[in-house]
Design a protein around this motif. Sequence first.
Motif, PDB file in Angstrom:
ATOM      1  N   SER A  15       0.827  -1.202   0.000  1.00  0.00           N
ATOM      2  CA  SER A  15       0.000   0.000   0.000  1.00  0.00           C
ATOM      3  C   SER A  15       0.865   1.258   0.000  1.00  0.00           C
ATOM      4  N   ILE A  16       1.907   1.256   0.807  1.00  0.00           N
ATOM      5  CA  ILE A  16       2.802   2.409   0.873  1.00  0.00           C
ATOM      6  C   ILE A  16       3.513   2.600  -0.460  1.00  0.00           C
ATOM      7  N   GLU A  17       3.995   1.510  -1.033  1.00  0.00           N
ATOM      8  CA  GLU A  17       4.706   1.590  -2.314  1.00  0.00           C
ATOM      9  C   GLU A  17       3.809   2.097  -3.439  1.00  0.00           C
ATOM     10  N   ASN A  18       2.507   1.855  -3.338  1.00  0.00           N
ATOM     11  CA  ASN A  18       1.573   2.237  -4.388  1.00  0.00           C
ATOM     12  C   ASN A  18       0.799   3.505  -4.060  1.00  0.00           C
ATOM     13  N   ASP A  19       1.376   4.345  -3.184  1.00  0.00           N
ATOM     14  CA  ASP A  19       0.801   5.646  -2.822  1.00  0.00           C
ATOM     15  C   ASP A  19      -0.616   5.561  -2.277  1.00  0.00           C
ATOM     16  N   LYS A  20      -0.888   4.520  -1.541  1.00  0.00           N
ATOM     17  CA  LYS A  20      -2.170   4.408  -0.846  1.00  0.00           C
ATOM     18  C   LYS A  20      -2.066   5.258   0.424  1.00  0.00           C
TER      19      LYS A  20
END
Length: 94
Positions: A15-20
Amino acid sequence: MAYTPHMIGRGQISSIENDKPMPTLEGCIKLSNAFQNLDIHWLLTGKGEMLKNTDQANGDCWLLLQAEKEKLQAEQNKSEALEALLKKHGIIKA
């Protein structure tokens, strides 16, 4: 490997890596514990280097986390006050 409270799941990292949405304060603590070289200042602000310098002290992260917690609490207080004002004036329903 057994789960311990300081572990962070693959889904959270994805999620963090995908700008969530950003992780909670608890999530930041888990990330800091799981990845000892992760610079907590970078995690909280996006500024500086992602990884700590080898001579950087670990104790600094708690002051940053406390400051971030206080900022989040102030924002929550503002939001709650605004919501109460909007309800009072009938702009939104209670």
